[in-house]
Scaffold this motif. Structure first.
Motif, PDB file in Angstrom:
ATOM      1  N   ASP A   1      37.308  49.112 112.192  1.00 22.58           N
ATOM      2  CA  ASP A   1      38.333  48.897 111.174  1.00 22.58           C
ATOM      3  C   ASP A   1      37.698  48.146 110.009  1.00 22.58           C
ATOM      4  O   ASP A   1      37.067  47.104 110.210  1.00 22.58           O
ATOM      5  CB  ASP A   1      39.491  48.064 111.730  1.00 22.58           C
ATOM      6  CG  ASP A   1      40.427  48.855 112.616  1.00 22.58           C
ATOM      7  OD1 ASP A   1      40.335  50.091 112.639  1.00 22.58           O
ATOM      8  OD2 ASP A   1      41.263  48.229 113.292  1.00 22.58           O
ATOM      9  N   THR A   2      37.851  48.697 108.815  1.00 21.89           N
ATOM     10  CA  THR A   2      37.420  48.003 107.608  1.00 21.89           C
ATOM     11  C   THR A   2      38.486  48.188 106.547  1.00 21.89           C
ATOM     12  O   THR A   2      39.294  49.127 106.625  1.00 21.89           O
ATOM     13  CB  THR A   2      36.073  48.540 107.062  1.00 21.89           C
ATOM     14  OG1 THR A   2      36.228  49.924 106.720  1.00 21.89           O
ATOM     15  CG2 THR A   2      34.946  48.376 108.071  1.00 21.89           C
ATOM     16  N   GLU A   3      38.486  47.306 105.556  1.00 23.94           N
ATOM     17  CA  GLU A   3      39.406  47.499 104.436  1.00 23.94           C
ATOM     18  C   GLU A   3      38.858  48.626 103.577  1.00 23.94           C
ATOM     19  O   GLU A   3      37.684  48.631 103.211  1.00 23.94           O
ATOM     20  CB  GLU A   3      39.565  46.237 103.607  1.00 23.94           C
ATOM     21  CG  GLU A   3      40.578  46.446 102.487  1.00 23.94           C
ATOM     22  CD  GLU A   3      40.890  45.191 101.717  1.00 23.94           C
ATOM     23  OE1 GLU A   3      41.790  44.448 102.154  1.00 23.94           O
ATOM     24  OE2 GLU A   3      40.228  44.967 100.697  1.00 23.94           O
ATOM     25  N   ARG A   4      39.708  49.584 103.293  1.00 21.81           N
ATOM     26  CA  ARG A   4      39.328  50.758 102.521  1.00 21.81           C
ATOM     27  C   ARG A   4      40.318  50.933 101.384  1.00 21.81           C
ATOM     28  O   ARG A   4      41.529  50.821 101.580  1.00 21.81           O
ATOM     29  CB  ARG A   4      39.318  51.996 103.419  1.00 21.81           C
ATOM     30  CG  ARG A   4      38.312  51.865 104.578  1.00 21.81           C
ATOM     31  CD  ARG A   4      38.675  52.804 105.702  1.00 21.81           C
ATOM     32  NE  ARG A   4      37.796  52.640 106.853  1.00 21.81           N
ATOM     33  CZ  ARG A   4      36.735  53.380 107.100  1.00 21.81           C
ATOM     34  NH1 ARG A   4      36.375  54.326 106.261  1.00 21.81           N
ATOM     35  NH2 ARG A   4      36.017  53.171 108.179  1.00 21.81           N
ATOM     36  N   THR A   5      39.804  51.208 100.212  1.00 17.07           N
ATOM     37  CA  THR A   5      40.630  51.406  99.031  1.00 17.07           C
ATOM     38  C   THR A   5      40.171  52.665  98.313  1.00 17.07           C
ATOM     39  O   THR A   5      38.971  52.949  98.267  1.00 17.07           O
ATOM     40  CB  THR A   5      40.506  50.202  98.066  1.00 17.07           C
ATOM     41  OG1 THR A   5      40.888  49.014  98.744  1.00 17.07           O
ATOM     42  CG2 THR A   5      41.391  50.375  96.841  1.00 17.07           C
ATOM     43  N   ALA A   6      41.115  53.406  97.780  1.00 14.46           N
ATOM     44  CA  ALA A   6      40.781  54.559  96.940  1.00 14.46           C
ATOM     45  C   ALA A   6      41.689  54.549  95.718  1.00 14.46           C
ATOM     46  O   ALA A   6      42.865  54.188  95.801  1.00 14.46           O
ATOM     47  CB  ALA A   6      40.955  55.863  97.709  1.00 14.46           C
ATOM     48  N   ILE A   7      41.112  54.933  94.599  1.00 14.92           N
ATOM     49  CA  ILE A   7      41.858  55.073  93.351  1.00 14.92           C
ATOM     50  C   ILE A   7      41.663  56.506  92.880  1.00 14.92           C
ATOM     51  O   ILE A   7      40.535  56.994  92.796  1.00 14.92           O
ATOM     52  CB  ILE A   7      41.379  54.074  92.281  1.00 14.92           C
ATOM     53  CG1 ILE A   7      41.576  52.645  92.771  1.00 14.92           C
ATOM     54  CG2 ILE A   7      42.119  54.316  90.962  1.00 14.92           C
ATOM     55  CD1 ILE A   7      40.927  51.590  91.886  1.00 14.92           C
ATOM     56  N   ALA A   8      42.775  57.166  92.594  1.00 12.11           N
ATOM     57  CA  ALA A   8      42.746  58.540  92.089  1.00 12.11           C
ATOM     58  C   ALA A   8      43.533  58.594  90.795  1.00 12.11           C
ATOM     59  O   ALA A   8      44.373  57.727  90.532  1.00 12.11           O
ATOM     60  CB  ALA A   8      43.330  59.499  93.118  1.00 12.11           C
ATOM     61  N   GLU A   9      43.260  59.608  90.008  1.00 14.02           N
ATOM     62  CA  GLU A   9      43.991  59.762  88.753  1.00 14.02           C
ATOM     63  C   GLU A   9      44.283  61.216  88.475  1.00 14.02           C
ATOM     64  O   GLU A   9      43.699  62.113  89.090  1.00 14.02           O
ATOM     65  CB  GLU A   9      43.207  59.166  87.577  1.00 14.02           C
ATOM     66  CG  GLU A   9      41.976  59.962  87.197  1.00 14.02           C
ATOM     67  CD  GLU A   9      41.247  59.398  85.992  1.00 14.02           C
ATOM     68  OE1 GLU A   9      41.598  58.314  85.497  1.00 14.02           O
ATOM     69  OE2 GLU A   9      40.303  60.061  85.534  1.00 14.02           O
ATOM     70  N   GLY A  10      45.178  61.417  87.554  1.00 14.82           N
ATOM     71  CA  GLY A  10      45.510  62.737  87.046  1.00 14.82           C
ATOM     72  C   GLY A  10      46.225  62.568  85.724  1.00 14.82           C
ATOM     73  O   GLY A  10      46.721  61.472  85.413  1.00 14.82           O
ATOM     74  N   CYS A  11      46.283  63.620  84.942  1.00 15.11           N
ATOM     75  CA  CYS A  11      46.943  63.560  83.635  1.00 15.11           C
ATOM     76  C   CYS A  11      47.942  64.695  83.497  1.00 15.11           C
ATOM     77  O   CYS A  11      47.738  65.776  84.041  1.00 15.11           O
ATOM     78  CB  CYS A  11      45.907  63.673  82.518  1.00 15.11           C
ATOM     79  SG  CYS A  11      44.721  62.324  82.475  1.00 15.11           S
ATOM     80  N   VAL A  12      48.978  64.416  82.738  1.00 16.15           N
ATOM     81  CA  VAL A  12      49.919  65.455  82.335  1.00 16.15           C
ATOM     82  C   VAL A  12      49.826  65.538  80.820  1.00 16.15           C
ATOM     83  O   VAL A  12      50.165  64.574  80.120  1.00 16.15           O
ATOM     84  CB  VAL A  12      51.357  65.147  82.788  1.00 16.15           C
ATOM     85  CG1 VAL A  12      52.287  66.308  82.419  1.00 16.15           C
ATOM     86  CG2 VAL A  12      51.421  64.865  84.285  1.00 16.15           C
TER      87      VAL A  12
ATOM     88  N   VAL B   1      44.131  50.463 102.950  1.00 13.99           N
ATOM     89  CA  VAL B   1      44.400  50.383 104.377  1.00 13.99           C
ATOM     90  C   VAL B   1      43.300  49.549 105.021  1.00 13.99           C
ATOM     91  O   VAL B   1      42.187  49.477 104.498  1.00 13.99           O
ATOM     92  CB  VAL B   1      44.445  51.804 105.015  1.00 13.99           C
ATOM     93  CG1 VAL B   1      43.075  52.437 105.051  1.00 13.99           C
ATOM     94  CG2 VAL B   1      45.060  51.797 106.396  1.00 13.99           C
ATOM     95  N   THR B   2      43.614  48.914 106.112  1.00 10.81           N
ATOM     96  CA  THR B   2      42.586  48.382 106.994  1.00 10.81           C
ATOM     97  C   THR B   2      42.609  49.294 108.203  1.00 10.81           C
ATOM     98  O   THR B   2      43.573  49.306 108.957  1.00 10.81           O
ATOM     99  CB  THR B   2      42.868  46.920 107.393  1.00 10.81           C
ATOM    100  OG1 THR B   2      42.878  46.133 106.203  1.00 10.81           O
ATOM    101  CG2 THR B   2      41.801  46.402 108.345  1.00 10.81           C
ATOM    102  N   GLY B   3      41.554  50.093 108.322  1.00  8.79           N
ATOM    103  CA  GLY B   3      41.565  51.089 109.376  1.00  8.79           C
ATOM    104  C   GLY B   3      40.219  51.752 109.567  1.00  8.79           C
ATOM    105  O   GLY B   3      39.199  51.292 109.062  1.00  8.79           O
ATOM    106  N   LYS B   4      40.256  52.892 110.267  1.00  7.48           N
ATOM    107  CA  LYS B   4      39.047  53.585 110.698  1.00  7.48           C
ATOM    108  C   LYS B   4      38.676  54.764 109.806  1.00  7.48           C
ATOM    109  O   LYS B   4      37.636  55.382 110.007  1.00  7.48           O
ATOM    110  CB  LYS B   4      39.238  54.083 112.131  1.00  7.48           C
ATOM    111  CG  LYS B   4      39.463  52.957 113.125  1.00  7.48           C
ATOM    112  CD  LYS B   4      39.757  53.483 114.506  1.00  7.48           C
ATOM    113  CE  LYS B   4      40.048  52.397 115.494  1.00  7.48           C
ATOM    114  NZ  LYS B   4      38.985  51.448 115.686  1.00  7.48           N
ATOM    115  N   THR B   5      39.523  55.105 108.860  1.00  7.16           N
ATOM    116  CA  THR B   5      39.243  56.252 107.997  1.00  7.16           C
ATOM    117  C   THR B   5      39.741  55.962 106.585  1.00  7.16           C
ATOM    118  O   THR B   5      40.598  55.102 106.389  1.00  7.16           O
ATOM    119  CB  THR B   5      39.871  57.538 108.579  1.00  7.16           C
ATOM    120  OG1 THR B   5      39.393  58.667 107.847  1.00  7.16           O
ATOM    121  CG2 THR B   5      41.373  57.511 108.568  1.00  7.16           C
TER     122      THR B   5
END
Length: 165
Positions: free
Chosen positions: A26-37, A108-112
């Motif tokens: 378990d590790t802290e994992r962060t993702a940032i995504a973007e999109g435009c209209v 999340v703090t997790g495995k994936t």
């Protein structure tokens, strides 16, 4: 020719399967995504002025994105259900598009990792903006859906900015 990296969701015989992450830490994992209209300037002004007939476009899109992140595993066949610790969706006007830039963060703090949750949040927020404004601008374009940053996990950090994107 170098060997291509193996696809983690495909067996040696070509069958799709869900990856077993049970042995991962378990590790802290962060993702940032973007999109435009991208839209007509008049459509952007209508949304920012709060004059859309369907109501608060930005508020509704923000809530839709957050809800979508929590359901990513229901929409993407081999995606693990995650106990998300944070989801945020920010929507900012960009006159140069013209249009709106959606930025979604999932943690999340997790495995994936949480890239799929962030991408789902950004995508659904963009779709909601389109849905709520399509009556006045059917030519809107949803574009640029991508992961811009991720941290945590075995593969380490990723930043689209480091690649010049």
């Amino acid at each position: 020719m170098a060997d291509k990296p193996a696809l983690s969701h495909i067996t040696a015989t070509g069958e799709a399967h869900m990856v077993d992450v049970g042995a991962k830490a378990d590790t802290e994992r962060t993702a940032i995504a973007e999109g435009c209209v991208v839209m007509q300037p008049e459509t952007l002004r209508m949304i920012l002025d709060g004059n859309a007939k369907k109501g608060d476009v930005l508020g509704t899109a923000r809530i839709a994105g957050i809800m979508a992140a929590k359901k990513a595993h229901e929409l993407i066949p081999l995606c693990h259900p995650l106990l998300l610790t944070k989801v945020s969706v920010d929507i900012e006007p960009e006159d140069t598009l013209p249009g709106l830039r959606v930025t979604a963060l999932a943690r999340v703090t997790g495995k994936t990792g949480v890239e799929m949750e962030a991408l789902t949040a950004a995508s659904v927020a963009c779709l909601t903006i389109y849905d709520m404004a399509k009556a006045v601008d059917r030519a809107m374009t949803i574009t640029g859906i991508r992961v811009v940053e991720k941290t945590g996990g075995k593969s380490g950090p990723f930043s689209a900015a480091d690649r010049g994107d």
